[in-house]
Scaffold this motif. Structure first.
Motif, PDB file in Angstrom:
ATOM      1  N   TYR B 334       0.834  -1.200   0.000  1.00  0.00           N
ATOM      2  CA  TYR B 334       0.000   0.000   0.000  1.00  0.00           C
ATOM      3  C   TYR B 334       0.874   1.257   0.000  1.00  0.00           C
ATOM      4  O   TYR B 334       0.644   2.189  -0.766  1.00  0.00           O
ATOM      5  CB  TYR B 334      -0.949   0.020   1.202  1.00  0.00           C
ATOM      6  N   GLU B 335       1.875   1.244   0.838  1.00  0.00           N
ATOM      7  CA  GLU B 335       2.700   2.440   1.027  1.00  0.00           C
ATOM      8  C   GLU B 335       3.488   2.788  -0.245  1.00  0.00           C
ATOM      9  O   GLU B 335       3.406   3.897  -0.760  1.00  0.00           O
ATOM     10  CB  GLU B 335       3.660   2.167   2.182  1.00  0.00           C
ATOM     11  N   THR B 336       4.242   1.806  -0.754  1.00  0.00           N
ATOM     12  CA  THR B 336       5.078   2.073  -1.921  1.00  0.00           C
ATOM     13  C   THR B 336       4.225   2.315  -3.162  1.00  0.00           C
ATOM     14  O   THR B 336       4.508   3.216  -3.951  1.00  0.00           O
ATOM     15  CB  THR B 336       6.017   0.880  -2.188  1.00  0.00           C
ATOM     16  N   GLY B 337       3.163   1.527  -3.311  1.00  0.00           N
ATOM     17  CA  GLY B 337       2.302   1.648  -4.485  1.00  0.00           C
ATOM     18  C   GLY B 337       1.576   2.972  -4.533  1.00  0.00           C
ATOM     19  O   GLY B 337       1.296   3.510  -5.605  1.00  0.00           O
ATOM     20  N   THR B 338       1.254   3.518  -3.375  1.00  0.00           N
ATOM     21  CA  THR B 338       0.558   4.798  -3.348  1.00  0.00           C
ATOM     22  C   THR B 338       1.532   5.957  -3.562  1.00  0.00           C
ATOM     23  O   THR B 338       1.283   6.855  -4.354  1.00  0.00           O
ATOM     24  CB  THR B 338      -0.193   4.985  -2.013  1.00  0.00           C
ATOM     25  N   MET B 339       2.669   5.906  -2.878  1.00  0.00           N
ATOM     26  CA  MET B 339       3.593   7.042  -2.972  1.00  0.00           C
ATOM     27  C   MET B 339       4.211   7.177  -4.365  1.00  0.00           C
ATOM     28  O   MET B 339       4.453   8.282  -4.838  1.00  0.00           O
ATOM     29  CB  MET B 339       4.694   6.939  -1.904  1.00  0.00           C
TER      30      MET B 339
END
Ligand code: SF4
Ligand code: SF4
Ligand code: SF4
Lengths: 229, 609
Positions: B334-339
């Protein structure tokens, strides 16, 4: 070291009766398994042993099996009674090898039907027991080393490395073979505690090309198959 | 003489890279009891070592501390975390008397490294100094060596991960390392493990400043525990908690199936996603990057950390298109894919994956990197910077190729990269514009959880002791609990309420290891103590009430799309909630300094001299 003496499960004996002789291991590819394992031990080829089968589509490399094996087979003396140890995976008989691209290969004794390790053992057979310093336990079919007769020559290690999965290591202090799965006396604890159901203790029903391969070789094949490399 | 505490070795491995001196030192039993391990023990060691505010985080004096927790290495579910504690190279207060004032940084990563530190016979590794040439540290139980790493300098983390373990010729070593970003002293560089697990938030820069490329560790030990019988029982209980028809099983099913990617859909719908440099909370193209899309296009297998029944990590490969054949070590999370996705308006999954791969390979903190590129895209759109400033990069929203180039520039600090590598706070200051959409707190970039429609997250970000942190917790109680979990060596995901292991269960496990009987509430007080010590460290550096702030955007720019259209924070309300937070913490509401009575209650009298 032979630490096969604790019995945690009574049903085990019952289970052992079903096991015939002979062995090898089966592997799956990721995603859809290419081969399915038959549900009953009796379905296998008659000359095969039940062994620890690894389903690579399920294994996540969590190493719970290592920790469990280590604690079950390294009993500690606590208040005069033997308790399972706490579980440093270094002492485990199943070892999970981690690769990049991300592949994890649990590696454990294949219970080779021809046991090259025993064949390589130079110690003559005992006239009473018919056993070399390395022999097959006639109850569990696991390979067992006899520390009272072993001379630490390392022939078994070489044989296992050249002809099978290469799981034998020599104890640094004594030079005697270590890392051979003892099947936990017939009730493999790694199988029981794998959180992903990736291990089974069953008779294999098909000869698979990964049988008796080293973790490096298995990883190479799985990498090709799964990462298009 | 230190008294031996069950469950620990009472031994810290001290390595001074300037002198090359390697020593094993004791740890005070009181500290072990009060700070348990991981983030907590790290903070105490940092406090004891850094006696004055304002030391340069990149100086020899700043220690880089690697810590497992008391749970690490035992077959307890999800005890995979390694905490890295140091003084942050990323943060800065609004005002301070000290030129190098910064907060503490603590960052933890999963995998196998922390447990292996434990196996090697240490409660932590404490690294100071600076090697004159690139080195790595090799630890095999008591055998510790500092070795030449010149050949590896400049190598990306993926390649290094493969080659280093081969050179060690023993796959039982567990390694962690920095990439070129850490070597080049990009403040938000990460430390990487297994080519993708990362300790971000600046710790990789400190490692780079010491000329330390990597650490390899292996060992064959485990410490004695207080109550063997009870521990075996509790460990089995904890493992069984994730089996059968249990709440733990529901939890593990969620992670097994989708990893943290299950959040894409959910967060977008609720308007809690960081989209277009935090202008929006909903990403209309979310179905192109969500878990289902990733499963179809990328994922090959689940990959788990030490003894973890959740396996949130997904490995795979890009199966088609331009980047066909590129490895996916992890993702998207979630974190890497969103940022590196929604926040940059990128909806091409393969492109996002390529960016994540590059970010990990350079050893960059992807939260900060994605945030910085988002800022630059907005500044470019608004005409604050032009193509020339960007070295010819047409940095438009959604532009994958341009983002790839930007990552490269940040890592090499070339052209605009020199400035961009300093983070959005420094960028907006230098540009003398854009501070209202420079999305950071205390100089550290905000993560993939947007705030306008999720005000509680604002408290998490604003009050975190390492600068904007999405995992800090929204309430006092949650913060204390998370601080505790970070100190035990267990993963937050396995302890998330209401499905995860309860604090009571954690207390039982800890008691059987240490022999110290503590209730759940008493344990939460350990978390509170640690949080307050971190706060005092920051306060001493000059961080006060004014630094517990949020970017203007959250108060000014209402969402224009999605179910939460119109959402924006209310400044007064934020102030009121923060005031209440301070009161609940027992901190002075004007300065934010912990009251003496609070510090005394927590046994932190030593902080107010
Ligand atoms: S416990 Fe199961 S999933 Fe975990 S490494 Fe062993 S075989 Fe693989
Ligand atoms: S020890 Fe090696 S050679 Fe012997 S049975 Fe096991 S795998 Fe085969
Ligand atoms: S069956 Fe028992 S001894 Fe063999 S690998 Fe599994 S846990 Fe270890």
């Amino acid at each position: 070291m032979y630490r096969n003496k604790r019995h945690f499960n009574k049903e085990r004996r019952h289970f052992i009766k079903k096991i015939a002789i002979g062995s090898s291991a089966i592997l799956f590819s990721f995603g859809l398994p290419i081969f399915s394992i038959s549900s009953s031990a009796e379905d296998g080829k008659p000359d095969q042993l039940a062994s620890i089968l690894i389903d690579f589509s399920k294994c996540t490399g969590c190493r719970t099996c290592e920790a469990i094996c280590s604690s079950f087979n390294n009993l500690e003396n606590i208040d005069e009674s033997l308790m399972p140890g706490i579980g440093n995976p270094y002492h485990a008989n199943i070892k999970v090898y981690n690769y990049n691209p991300d592949i994890d290969v649990p590696s454990v004794c294949s219970l080779c039907s021809d046991a090259p390790c025993i064949q390589a053992c130079p110690i003559s057979e005992d006239p009473v027991t018919n056993r070399k310093a390395l022999f097959r336990d006639n109850k569990t079919n696991a390979i067992v080393s006899d520390p009272t007769r072993c001379i630490g020559c390392g022939n078994c290690q070489e044989a296992c490395k050249n002809e099978s999965s290469g799981i034998i290591r020599l104890n640094r202090a004594t030079g005697m073979p270590e890392g051979i799965c003892n099947l936990c006396g017939g009730d493999p604890q790694c199988v029981k505690h794998c959180p992903y159901g990736a291990l089974r203790f069953e008779k294999q029903t098909i000869n698979y090309s990964f049988d008796r391969m080293s973790p490096d070789e298995i990883a190479k094949q799985l990498t090709k198959q799964n990462y298009l490399i | 003489m230190t008294i031996k505490q069950s469950g620990y070795y009472n031994a810290l491995l001290h390595i001074n890279l300037t002198t090359g001196k390697i020593t094993k030192k004791g740890i005070c039993a009181e500290d072990i009891k009060d700070y348990v391990g991981g983030r907590g023990l790290g903070m105490k060691l940092l406090w004891d070592h850094i006696k004055q505010p304002g030391i340069n985080p990149l100086s020899e004096e700043n220690p880089l501390i690697f810590l497992p927790g008391p749970f690490s290495g035992f077959p307890i579910p999800s005890v995979s975390r390694t905490c890295v504690v140091t003084k942050s190279p990323c943060t800065s207060p609004i005002q301070s008397n000290y030129p190098h004032a910064s907060t503490v940084s603590y960052s933890n990563f999963g995998g196998f490294f922390g447990p292996e530190i434990k196996f090697a016979g240490y409660d932590g590794i404490f690294i100071t100094g600076k090697s004159p040439t690139p080195v790595f540290i090799q630890i095999n139980n008591d055998n510790v060596e500092i070795k030449d790493a010149s050949n590896y300098w400049g190598m990306g983390t993926d390649k290094f991960d493969k080659i280093f373990i081969q050179d060690l010729s023993d796959r039982r070593y567990r390694t962690c390392y920095i990439g070129p970003a850490g070597e080049n002293l990009v403040p938000y560089a990460s430390i990487i493990h297994t080519a993708s697990r990362a300790a971000g938030r600046g710790v990789g820069c400190v490692m780079g400043s010491k000329n330390l490329k990597a650490i390899a560790v292996k060992g064959s030990k485990l410490p004695d525990v207080a109550d063997h019988n009870m521990l075996v029982k509790k460990m089995t209980g904890a493992r069984n908690y994730f089996k059968g028809f249990s709440r733990g099983k529901i939890l593990s099913n969620i992670f097994r199936k989708n990893g943290t990617a299950f959040l894409f859909e959910k967060k977008s719908k609720k308007g809690q996603m960081s989209v277009k440099n935090f202008q929006e909370g909903t990403f209309p193209q979310v179905d192109r990057i969500n878990a289902d899309a990733a499963r179809n296009k990328l994922w090959v297998r689940n990959y788990s950390c030490y003894c973890c029944p959740l396996s949130c990590k997904k490995s795979g490969v890009i199966k088609q298109g331009k980047y066909k054949g590129l490895l996916v070590h992890d993702g998207p999370e979630y974190e890497t894919g969103t940022m590196l996705g929604a926040n940059l308006m990128i909806s091409e999954l393969e492109g996002i994956m390529k960016l994540i791969y590059d970010g990990d390979d350079y050893g960059l903190d992807i939260i900060s990197a994605g945030n910085v590129i988002g800022f630059l895209m907005e500044a470019y759109e608004k005409g604050i910077i032009d193509k020339d400033d960007l070295g010819g990069i047409d940095l438009t929203w959604g532009n994958v190729e341009a983002s790839i180039k930007m990552l490269e520039k940040i890592c090499s600090k070339e052209g605009i990269g020199a400035l961009a590598s300093q983070g959005v706070k420094a960028l907006s200051k230098k540009l003398e514009s854009g501070s209202d959409f420079a999305m950071h707190v205390k100089g550290l970039e905000i993560a993939a959880h947007n705030v306008q429609a999720n005000p509680e997250k604002g408290i998490s970000y604003s009050t975190s002791n390492r600068g904007a942190c999405h995992q800090n917790g929204e309430t006092v109680k949650k913060q204390n609990s998370i601080t505790l979990i970070d100190s035990l060596g267990i993963c937050k995901f396995a302890c998330t309420t209401p499905l995860g292991l309860s604090t009571k269960k954690l207390a039982g496990l800890l008691e059987s290891i240490t022999g110290i009987k503590r209730s759940a509430d008493e344990l939460l007080m350990v978390g509170e103590r640690i949080f307050n010590l971190e706060k005092m460290f920051n306060y001493r550096e000059g961080f006060g009430r004014q630094d517990d702030n949020l970017p203007e955007r959250f108060f000014n720019d209402a969402f224009t799309i999605g179910t939460e259209k119109g959402a924006v924070l209310d400044r007064d309300e934020f102030d009121t909630v923060l005031l209440k937070y301070y009161q609940e913490r027992g901190w002075d509401t004007k300065s934010s300094k912990p009251e003496k009575s609070k510090l005394a209650q927590l046994g932190l009298e030593f902080t107010y001299s």
